[in-house]
Design a protein around this motif. Sequence first.
Motif, mmCIF file in Angstrom:
data_model
loop_
_atom_site.group_PDB
_atom_site.id
_atom_site.type_symbol
_atom_site.label_atom_id
_atom_site.label_comp_id
_atom_site.label_asym_id
_atom_site.label_seq_id
_atom_site.Cartn_x
_atom_site.Cartn_y
_atom_site.Cartn_z
ATOM 1 N N ILE A 1 0.751 -1.347 -0.423
ATOM 2 C CA ILE A 1 -0.280 -0.030 0.061
ATOM 3 C C ILE A 1 1.571 1.040 -0.056
ATOM 4 C CG2 ILE A 1 -1.182 1.391 2.184
ATOM 5 C CD1 ILE A 1 -2.760 -0.766 2.517
ATOM 6 N N GLN A 2 0.523 1.897 -0.498
ATOM 7 C CA GLN A 2 1.040 3.249 -0.676
ATOM 8 C C GLN A 2 0.606 4.221 -0.309
ATOM 9 O OE1 GLN A 2 0.977 4.350 -4.968
ATOM 10 N NE2 GLN A 2 2.421 2.733 -5.483
ATOM 11 N N HIS A 3 1.135 5.348 0.644
ATOM 12 C CA HIS A 3 1.256 6.044 1.946
ATOM 13 C C HIS A 3 2.264 6.557 2.033
ATOM 14 C CE1 HIS A 3 3.050 2.320 4.126
ATOM 15 N NE2 HIS A 3 3.330 3.541 5.136
ATOM 16 N N SER A 4 1.489 8.002 2.949
ATOM 17 C CA SER A 4 2.810 8.944 3.394
ATOM 18 C C SER A 4 2.807 8.658 4.914
ATOM 19 C CB SER A 4 2.117 10.610 3.151
ATOM 20 O OG SER A 4 1.687 10.558 1.682
ATOM 21 N N ILE A 5 3.892 9.202 5.447
ATOM 22 C CA ILE A 5 5.073 9.076 6.793
ATOM 23 C C ILE A 5 5.797 10.478 7.100
ATOM 24 C CG2 ILE A 5 4.933 6.257 6.426
ATOM 25 C CD1 ILE A 5 7.784 6.799 6.503
ATOM 26 N N LYS A 6 5.689 10.353 8.238
ATOM 27 C CA LYS A 6 6.515 11.589 8.926
ATOM 28 C C LYS A 6 7.864 10.934 8.852
ATOM 29 C CE LYS A 6 3.532 14.112 10.655
ATOM 30 N NZ LYS A 6 3.101 15.605 10.015
#
Length: 270
Positions: free
Chosen positions: A2-7
């Motif tokens: 799953i492609q996602h954004s993180i800090k």
Amino acid sequence: MIQHSIKFNQELEGWWCIIANHKVYLPEPSNNIPCGVFADLALPFTPPENVHEIGVFEGTTVYLLQITNDEFKQHEAEFFGFRTVLFDQPEKFEFVARAFQVDLFLTTHQFCGQCGNKMSLIDWELATLCKPCNHRCYPRISPCIIVAIRNKDKILLAQGVHHKPGQMSILAGFVESGETLEQAVHREVFEEVGIKVKNLKYFSSQPWPFPHSLMVGFTAEYDSGELVLCEKEILSADWFTVDSMPNTAPIQSIAGQLIAQTKRMMKLAQ
């Protein structure tokens, strides 16, 4: 994955696709995608608040990092177009192509197309959300067909209006709303060169950041008609034997692979 954004944090380890102005950072002397712990790489960029996980390569996470235009200008000589990766590092092309497309999505979806408010990043998947109206957006994928057409021992090659001078390739075009892939092949071929084809066979597909395409490849056989070119799209087109082939697309591209496959079939037909 799953492609996602993180800090972001300095201890993140992975492959770093650093994208700006539709180019990727390939630092000297190796001109390779940087890989390792970010803090150890001493990259000359200030990372943003968020980075984006876009996949895994050789067991290591791949990150997209977007930088400012000022930083890009300072290091522009070490940024290259995606074709450089395709030709020189083809094994990395898939995730670099994804990085280009995700970068475009994030750049062009900062505001809601429904109500105009600012969009927010969702932290568990790669998507943007407008909280006032609950409109959610995902990276766009535009399917595009590409087809190699054989007439016994000859292949149809054309020079499109956007091709380099002296280079010819096979026909391609975007799938329209409500079309099947097969319908798109028949329509595009007839619109561009005025002939009909038969015996369509799926070949393979390739992500293509132009700017967010998925190239779906087919082979086909000539059925009927004479070549009548669409002047807005095609400068020239003709049938070629194996021994009379002009300069064509490189084998790393799906066009080159389709041409190579069709040439094998042409030799069997001789």
